[in-house]
Design a protein around this motif. Structure first.
Motif, short mmCIF file in Angstrom:
data_model
loop_
_atom_site.label_atom_id
_atom_site.label_comp_id
_atom_site.label_asym_id
_atom_site.label_seq_id
_atom_site.Cartn_x
_atom_site.Cartn_y
_atom_site.Cartn_z
N PRO A 46 0.81 -1.22 0.00
CA PRO A 46 0.00 0.00 0.00
C PRO A 46 0.85 1.27 0.00
N ALA A 47 1.99 1.26 0.67
CA ALA A 47 2.84 2.46 0.71
C ALA A 47 3.46 2.73 -0.66
N GLY A 48 4.03 1.69 -1.28
CA GLY A 48 4.64 1.86 -2.61
C GLY A 48 3.60 2.26 -3.64
N ALA A 66 10.14 -2.26 -7.59
CA ALA A 66 10.72 -3.59 -7.39
C ALA A 66 10.10 -4.20 -6.16
N ASP A 67 9.52 -5.37 -6.32
CA ASP A 67 8.87 -6.00 -5.16
C ASP A 67 9.14 -7.51 -5.17
N ARG A 68 9.35 -8.03 -3.99
CA ARG A 68 9.63 -9.46 -3.83
C ARG A 68 8.51 -10.32 -4.42
N THR A 69 7.29 -9.85 -4.32
CA THR A 69 6.14 -10.65 -4.77
C THR A 69 5.78 -10.36 -6.23
N ARG A 74 0.49 -7.48 -2.92
CA ARG A 74 0.29 -8.93 -2.76
C ARG A 74 0.56 -9.39 -1.33
N ARG A 75 1.66 -8.91 -0.73
CA ARG A 75 1.96 -9.38 0.63
C ARG A 75 0.88 -8.93 1.61
N PHE A 76 0.41 -7.70 1.45
CA PHE A 76 -0.63 -7.20 2.36
C PHE A 76 -1.86 -8.12 2.32
N PHE A 77 -2.36 -8.41 1.12
CA PHE A 77 -3.57 -9.23 1.03
C PHE A 77 -3.29 -10.70 1.38
N LEU A 88 -11.04 -4.13 7.09
CA LEU A 88 -9.80 -3.44 7.45
C LEU A 88 -9.84 -3.00 8.92
N ARG A 89 -8.63 -2.73 9.42
CA ARG A 89 -8.54 -2.21 10.78
C ARG A 89 -8.72 -0.70 10.76
N SER A 90 -8.73 -0.12 9.57
CA SER A 90 -8.74 1.34 9.44
C SER A 90 -10.01 1.79 8.71
N PRO A 91 -10.45 3.03 8.92
CA PRO A 91 -11.71 3.49 8.33
C PRO A 91 -11.54 3.95 6.86
N VAL A 162 14.07 -9.37 -5.58
CA VAL A 162 14.44 -9.15 -4.17
C VAL A 162 15.61 -8.18 -4.17
N VAL A 163 15.39 -7.00 -3.63
CA VAL A 163 16.46 -6.00 -3.61
C VAL A 163 17.46 -6.37 -2.52
N ARG A 164 18.74 -6.40 -2.93
CA ARG A 164 19.79 -6.84 -2.00
C ARG A 164 20.68 -5.68 -1.55
N ASN A 408 0.56 2.66 9.56
CA ASN A 408 -0.78 2.41 9.01
C ASN A 408 -0.96 3.14 7.68
N ILE A 409 -2.02 2.76 6.99
CA ILE A 409 -2.26 3.30 5.66
C ILE A 409 -2.37 4.83 5.71
N ASP A 410 -2.93 5.38 6.76
CA ASP A 410 -3.05 6.83 6.83
C ASP A 410 -1.68 7.50 6.98
C1 LIG Z 1 -2.69 -8.74 8.84
C2 LIG Z 1 -2.49 -7.26 8.80
C3 LIG Z 1 -3.59 -6.43 8.60
C4 LIG Z 1 -3.44 -5.06 8.56
N1 LIG Z 1 -4.50 -4.26 8.37
C5 LIG Z 1 -4.35 -2.92 8.31
C6 LIG Z 1 -5.46 -2.07 8.10
O1 LIG Z 1 -6.58 -2.52 7.96
N2 LIG Z 1 -5.26 -0.72 8.05
C7 LIG Z 1 -4.01 -0.18 8.20
O2 LIG Z 1 -3.89 1.05 8.15
N3 LIG Z 1 -2.95 -0.95 8.42
C8 LIG Z 1 -3.08 -2.31 8.48
N4 LIG Z 1 -1.99 -3.11 8.72
C9 LIG Z 1 -0.69 -2.49 8.89
C10 LIG Z 1 -0.15 -2.69 7.48
O3 LIG Z 1 0.92 -3.59 7.46
C11 LIG Z 1 0.17 -1.47 6.74
O4 LIG Z 1 -0.79 -0.49 6.78
C12 LIG Z 1 0.49 -1.79 5.26
O5 LIG Z 1 0.51 -3.11 4.83
C13 LIG Z 1 1.85 -1.42 5.12
O6 LIG Z 1 2.08 -1.22 3.77
P1 LIG Z 1 3.55 -1.23 3.31
O7 LIG Z 1 3.50 -0.99 1.85
O8 LIG Z 1 4.34 -0.32 4.17
O9 LIG Z 1 4.06 -2.71 3.65
P2 LIG Z 1 3.75 -4.10 2.94
O10 LIG Z 1 2.33 -4.24 2.62
O11 LIG Z 1 4.37 -5.13 3.81
O12 LIG Z 1 4.58 -3.98 1.59
C14 LIG Z 1 6.00 -3.96 1.57
C15 LIG Z 1 6.44 -4.70 0.34
O13 LIG Z 1 7.84 -4.55 0.21
C16 LIG Z 1 8.38 -5.80 -0.18
N5 LIG Z 1 9.79 -5.84 0.19
C17 LIG Z 1 10.33 -5.72 1.42
N6 LIG Z 1 11.67 -5.83 1.35
C18 LIG Z 1 11.97 -6.02 0.05
C19 LIG Z 1 13.18 -6.21 -0.66
N7 LIG Z 1 14.38 -6.23 -0.05
N8 LIG Z 1 13.12 -6.40 -2.01
C20 LIG Z 1 11.93 -6.38 -2.65
N9 LIG Z 1 10.76 -6.21 -2.03
C21 LIG Z 1 10.78 -6.03 -0.69
C22 LIG Z 1 7.53 -6.80 0.55
O14 LIG Z 1 7.61 -8.08 -0.04
C23 LIG Z 1 6.15 -6.19 0.41
O15 LIG Z 1 5.53 -6.62 -0.78
C24 LIG Z 1 -2.14 -4.50 8.74
C25 LIG Z 1 -1.05 -5.34 8.95
C26 LIG Z 1 -1.22 -6.71 8.96
C27 LIG Z 1 -0.02 -7.58 9.16
#
Ligand SMILES: Cc1cc2nc3c(=O)[nH]c(=O)nc-3n(C[C@H](O)[C@H](O)[C@H](O)COP(=O)(O)OP(=O)(O)OC[C@H]3O[C@@H](n4cnc5c(N)ncnc54)[C@H](O)[C@@H]3O)c2cc1C
Length: 447
Positions: A46-48, A66-69, A74-77, A88-91, A162-164, A408-410
């Motif tokens: 979600p952040a990317g 660049a993403d591992r998945t 994908r990892r979030f879902f 979701l945990r968020s509104p 996978v970024v190294r 969190n997403i916000d």
């Molecule tokens: C089960 C669960 C439910 C959640 N529900 C909510 C919710 O409802 N609302 C909310 O606000 N927050 C929620 N969260 C918190 C949530 O994790 C974040 O809001 C959101 O997923 C974070 O997004 P992100 O993009 O930072 O991380 P991620 O979704 O984890 O994405 C990071 C991505 O980076 C990739 N990555 C990491 N390292 C590397 C690398 N070296 N090379 C390549 N790719 C890499 C990972 O594979 C992954 O695909 C939840 C968390 C969990 C675990």
């Protein structure tokens, strides 16, 4: 006093509905990405997705994710579905869409698909419209993320890798993945969080013993009794699923009691006045705030079902109990030894011990991360690493700048606004510089 009346049925949105697909939805790109780009985004969660969508509005289209998945979010879902989490945990107002531009926000998207929603889901939309806390179906969020990824051309720019290593120089940053390398003007790290593993003394480190697994692993078939360790929403989902399957559950919580609240973190931290508590405040004070407010909690909606199960004896809660050892027991069971001297035995044990922010350690040279107490050293205005100004952060790693909502997403929304503006400015400045360079050289040659 207003009392919040939780409704367990809010948690039961259907998953896997068919959503209309935006014309032009692309699949993952073939081959390898180009060797150069304006911006590389590492991590397409979600952040990317938020960062790439915002950059698109800023006119920065030469972007590689660049993403591992290999697929946005994908990892979030995968994690959400592993737990059987349906909402979701968020509104509604927390979403990875773009603010400040004409764009479709999560609430707009849900209203556009009114006909696909259940009466309970429609009522939650009305709650959101009235400015109240609302519960968002995972299904709606999933379809919305796909809509965002398509409409901002993110899916077609997301490569599996996978970024190294990330190597910044004065003029550029090189990102080395297992399958490719890209050199960019700027890099944004959106790495999310990794599962927290058990302390080494529980069983001596390494893989867990048989009959013990982590929350993000597939739960094997087990007998009658499941033991769940952890105090957060992940634990609550595991317990809810086991109870629904007719199992007996033992729940081990280190804290004196479980905490129920509306969202992962106290809602003030989603507002400017909450974030201001982190602005320009002494490091130790911020650390103190973090340890006080970045604590596990469970959505209110779980409370009636868990309390009923406990009253009926289907759920046994071991409150205020620290684990000292985990060992295999007789007949394929696992045994937890507790500091109080007690023991808890289960046919299977699931550990839901939380997550740790990925702050770039192991990818960037350590001195550039500047890790302190598990947090990187960032420029709070731009979210760039203080010692690598071309490398930016969005996500949990920004915790010491934005407070607990960074995970969190916000929090991604707030960080994205700062990062996208700073990255766009940097890319444009350099484009101007290279555009004018030949002219200046010519002028120099004439002179
Ligand atoms: C089960 C669960 C439910 C959640 N529900 C909510 C919710 O409802 N609302 C909310 O606000 N927050 C929620 N969260 C918190 C949530 O994790 C974040 O809001 C959101 O997923 C974070 O997004 P992100 O993009 O930072 O991380 P991620 O979704 O984890 O994405 C990071 C991505 O980076 C990739 N990555 C990491 N390292 C590397 C690398 N070296 N090379 C390549 N790719 C890499 C990972 O594979 C992954 O695909 C939840 C968390 C969990 C675990």
């Amino acid at each position: 006093m207003i009392t919040f009346v939780p409704e367990p049925r809010l948690l039961d949105s259907p998953r896997g509905r068919e959503w209309p697909v935006l014309p032009g939805e692309t699949g993952a790109p073939a081959g390898n990405p180009p060797h150069t780009a304006d911006v590389v985004v590492v991590g397409a969660g979600p952040a990317g997705l938020a960062v790439a969508s915002a950059l698109w509005h800023h006119g920065i289209h030469d972007v590689v994710l660049a993403d591992r998945t290999g697929r946005p979010c994908r990892r979030f879902f995968a994690r959400v579905d592993r737990l059987g989490q349906r909402v979701l945990r968020s509104p509604y107002e927390h979403h990875p869409g773009v603010e400040g531009y004409r764009d479709c926000e999560l609430l707009d998207f849900a209203r556009l698909h009114w006909g696909l929603l259940t009466p309970v889901e429609r009522r939650e939309i009305r709650m959101a419209q009235a400015g109240h806390r609302s519960v968002v179906p995972v299904d709606v969020f999933d379809a919305y993320c796909r809509h965002l990824a398509t409409s901002h051309h993110v899916t077609g720019k997301t490569w599996r890798g996978v970024v190294r290593e990330i190597l910044p120089t004065a003029d550029a940053v090189t990102v080395r993945a297992d399958r490719f390398g890209v050199t960019a003007r700027c890099v944004v790290l959106c790495l999310g969080e990794e599962r927290k593993d058990a302390p080494e003394h529980w069983w001596g480190g390494g893989f867990p013993p048989p009959s013990v697994s982590y929350w993000d692993q597939k739960l094997p078939a087990y007998g009658e009794r499941l033991v769940v360790v952890g105090a957060g929403l992940t634990a609550a989902h595991l317990i809810g699923n086991a109870l629904a399957a007719g199992k007996q559950v033992h729940w081990v919580v280190r804290e004196p009691g479980e905490r129920y609240q509306c969202a992962d973190v106290n809602s003030t931290f989603f507002r400017p006045e909450g974030r201001a508590r982190f602005d320009g405040v002494d490091w130790d004070d911020r650390l103190g705030l973090m340890s006080r407010y970045r604590r596990a909690s469970i959505m209110f909606e779980f409370r009636p079902a868990l309390e009923r199960a406990e009253a009926e004896g289907r759920l046994v809660v071991h409150r205020g109990e620290a684990i000292t050892k985990v060992a295999p027991g007789a007949g394929g069971t696992a045994v937890l030894r507790l500091e109080s001297g007690g023991r808890v035995t289960g046919d299977h044990v699931v550990l839901a011990l939380g997550t740790t922010p990925s702050i770039g350690t192991g990818l960037l040279p350590g001195e550039l991360v500047g890790a302190r107490d598990g947090w990187p050293e960032l420029d709070g205005r731009t979210m760039a690493y203080a010692r690598a100004p071309r490398v930016f952060v969005v996500g949990a790693a920004a915790g010491m700048v934005l407070g607990p909502a960074a995970r969190n997403i916000d929090g991604h929304r707030v960080a994205t606004a700062r990062v996208a503006a700073a990255v766009a400015e940097s890319v444009r400045r350099e484009a101007r510089r290279t555009e004018f360079a030949p002219v200046q050289e010519k002028a120099g040659a004439r002179g």
